[in-house]
Enzyme design. Sequence first.
Site, PDB file in Angstrom:
ATOM      1  N   ASP A  58     -32.610 -70.721  -1.974  1.00  0.00           N
ATOM      2  CA  ASP A  58     -32.445 -70.223  -3.337  1.00  0.00           C
ATOM      3  C   ASP A  58     -30.968 -70.283  -3.704  1.00  0.00           C
ATOM      4  O   ASP A  58     -30.120 -69.759  -2.989  1.00  0.00           O
ATOM      5  CB  ASP A  58     -32.947 -68.780  -3.402  1.00  0.00           C
ATOM      6  CG  ASP A  58     -32.943 -68.214  -4.817  1.00  0.00           C
ATOM      7  OD1 ASP A  58     -32.449 -68.903  -5.731  1.00  0.00           O
ATOM      8  OD2 ASP A  58     -33.432 -67.092  -4.997  1.00  0.00           O
ATOM      9  N   ARG A 112     -26.365 -62.273   1.497  1.00  0.00           N
ATOM     10  CA  ARG A 112     -25.712 -62.736   0.277  1.00  0.00           C
ATOM     11  C   ARG A 112     -24.253 -62.270   0.294  1.00  0.00           C
ATOM     12  O   ARG A 112     -23.918 -61.200  -0.223  1.00  0.00           O
ATOM     13  CB  ARG A 112     -26.448 -62.189  -0.953  1.00  0.00           C
ATOM     14  CG  ARG A 112     -27.902 -62.669  -1.041  1.00  0.00           C
ATOM     15  CD  ARG A 112     -28.646 -62.029  -2.205  1.00  0.00           C
ATOM     16  NE  ARG A 112     -30.005 -62.541  -2.330  1.00  0.00           N
ATOM     17  CZ  ARG A 112     -30.885 -62.135  -3.247  1.00  0.00           C
ATOM     18  NH1 ARG A 112     -30.530 -61.183  -4.108  1.00  0.00           N
ATOM     19  NH2 ARG A 112     -32.091 -62.657  -3.306  1.00  0.00           N
ATOM     20  N   GLN A 127     -36.763 -57.959   1.015  1.00  0.00           N
ATOM     21  CA  GLN A 127     -37.788 -57.851  -0.014  1.00  0.00           C
ATOM     22  C   GLN A 127     -39.090 -58.447   0.477  1.00  0.00           C
ATOM     23  O   GLN A 127     -39.137 -59.192   1.453  1.00  0.00           O
ATOM     24  CB  GLN A 127     -37.344 -58.536  -1.303  1.00  0.00           C
ATOM     25  CG  GLN A 127     -37.110 -60.026  -1.206  1.00  0.00           C
ATOM     26  CD  GLN A 127     -36.526 -60.605  -2.484  1.00  0.00           C
ATOM     27  OE1 GLN A 127     -35.709 -59.990  -3.156  1.00  0.00           O
ATOM     28  NE2 GLN A 127     -36.918 -61.813  -2.819  1.00  0.00           N
ATOM     29  N   ASP A 247     -38.413 -59.394 -15.163  1.00  0.00           N
ATOM     30  CA  ASP A 247     -38.017 -58.379 -14.187  1.00  0.00           C
ATOM     31  C   ASP A 247     -38.778 -57.084 -14.442  1.00  0.00           C
ATOM     32  O   ASP A 247     -38.941 -56.671 -15.601  1.00  0.00           O
ATOM     33  CB  ASP A 247     -36.519 -58.074 -14.285  1.00  0.00           C
ATOM     34  CG  ASP A 247     -35.646 -59.210 -13.789  1.00  0.00           C
ATOM     35  OD1 ASP A 247     -36.166 -60.114 -13.093  1.00  0.00           O
ATOM     36  OD2 ASP A 247     -34.441 -59.203 -14.096  1.00  0.00           O
ATOM     37  N   GLU A 260     -33.650 -52.409 -11.345  1.00  0.00           N
ATOM     38  CA  GLU A 260     -34.523 -53.566 -11.136  1.00  0.00           C
ATOM     39  C   GLU A 260     -35.208 -53.472  -9.780  1.00  0.00           C
ATOM     40  O   GLU A 260     -34.565 -53.324  -8.757  1.00  0.00           O
ATOM     41  CB  GLU A 260     -33.725 -54.865 -11.220  1.00  0.00           C
ATOM     42  CG  GLU A 260     -34.589 -56.106 -11.018  1.00  0.00           C
ATOM     43  CD  GLU A 260     -33.780 -57.384 -10.888  1.00  0.00           C
ATOM     44  OE1 GLU A 260     -34.194 -58.267 -10.120  1.00  0.00           O
ATOM     45  OE2 GLU A 260     -32.717 -57.484 -11.547  1.00  0.00           O
ATOM     46  N   SER A 263     -38.084 -59.309  -9.419  1.00  0.00           N
ATOM     47  CA  SER A 263     -37.935 -60.491 -10.259  1.00  0.00           C
ATOM     48  C   SER A 263     -39.091 -61.424  -9.925  1.00  0.00           C
ATOM     49  O   SER A 263     -39.372 -61.669  -8.743  1.00  0.00           O
ATOM     50  CB  SER A 263     -36.593 -61.178  -9.980  1.00  0.00           C
ATOM     51  OG  SER A 263     -36.490 -62.391 -10.689  1.00  0.00           O
TER      52      SER A 263
END
Length: 346
Positions: A58, A112, A127, A247, A260, A263
């Site tokens: 991604d 990340r 996630q 979202d 949030e 997504s």
Amino acid sequence: MPSSLIIPPNYRPLLEVREIEAAIKDIKDFFEVNLARALGLQRVTAPLFVRSGTGINDDLNGVERPVRFCVKEDGDAQVEIVQSLAKWKRMALSRYGFKLGEGLYTDMNAVRPDETLDNLHSIYCDQWDWEKIISPEQRNRETLEDTVRKIYDVICRTEFHIASEHSSIRPILPPEIVFVTSEELYRRYPDVGPREREHLICAEHRAVFVMGIGADLPDGQPHDGRAPDYDDWITPRPDGGRGLNGDILLWNPVLERAFEISSMGIRVNEQTLLEQLKVRKLEQRRELQFHRMLLAGELPQTMGGGIGQSRLCMFYLRTAHIGEVACGIWPQEMQEACARAGIRLL
């Protein structure tokens, strides 16, 4: 205090550390079992890293750097730790022989390194990544909204479950989630930016799905960034907007802000992939492995998304910082500010 850190006044954790650890497992076990039942998903094993240069990882907003290393026994071939599994899942559905209406989910663990660290963001991301095969005729708003409602129902049932186990936690979610497009938000709040629009709509309704994220709004800017090669954010909708993604946002009562949780969206087909690559001036990606397979018709039409595990645990356990429910690396100044405020980073 770091400018990105929110310190809620008079904050006190509702549970002790070991109670939090036990509750995290309870939340994750309950949620994933019920998510799989609601969407008809099978759990599969996920990769921690993929080969560089394949287009499988991604790219997020296209500027975040993945962590790369070389594999000695594979001729020093370069691989990279995943940032999410948005494209890998679609390939797995094809490779594993899933059929129309069937889907998969997995525990996704990503790194990340360019993430801005604050109450909600860590360089470690966990996630539930899920993906499901749909028909071309199901590429519409109705399919998207129906799936969002099923996921939200699981979110609500999990809150009731964890509240039944801990007397200090009370359910606060509304019975229904509200749908709004990014275009509607822009027209409703034209004088503020996207984050403030989310804050205002979520403060009013407490649970919101913002639809259509990635295409430019009338001011020439998107509501938020989206990679061009998984979610469909360009297809025109009958309501006049664009995009079949969005979202899920909840109102966070501890931080008093929109929050949030997920997504998700209907994925690109051959036509929308080419259109979105052209808009982003990334047409050279057509030569990558994932993109070649999609353009050759070798991948099924799907919809899918990611649901933040630590984000959900934060919400259910009413913690002020994601570091209270997941281990991470934090700047020294942030650690000290959290310690002074009673925020216990794991």
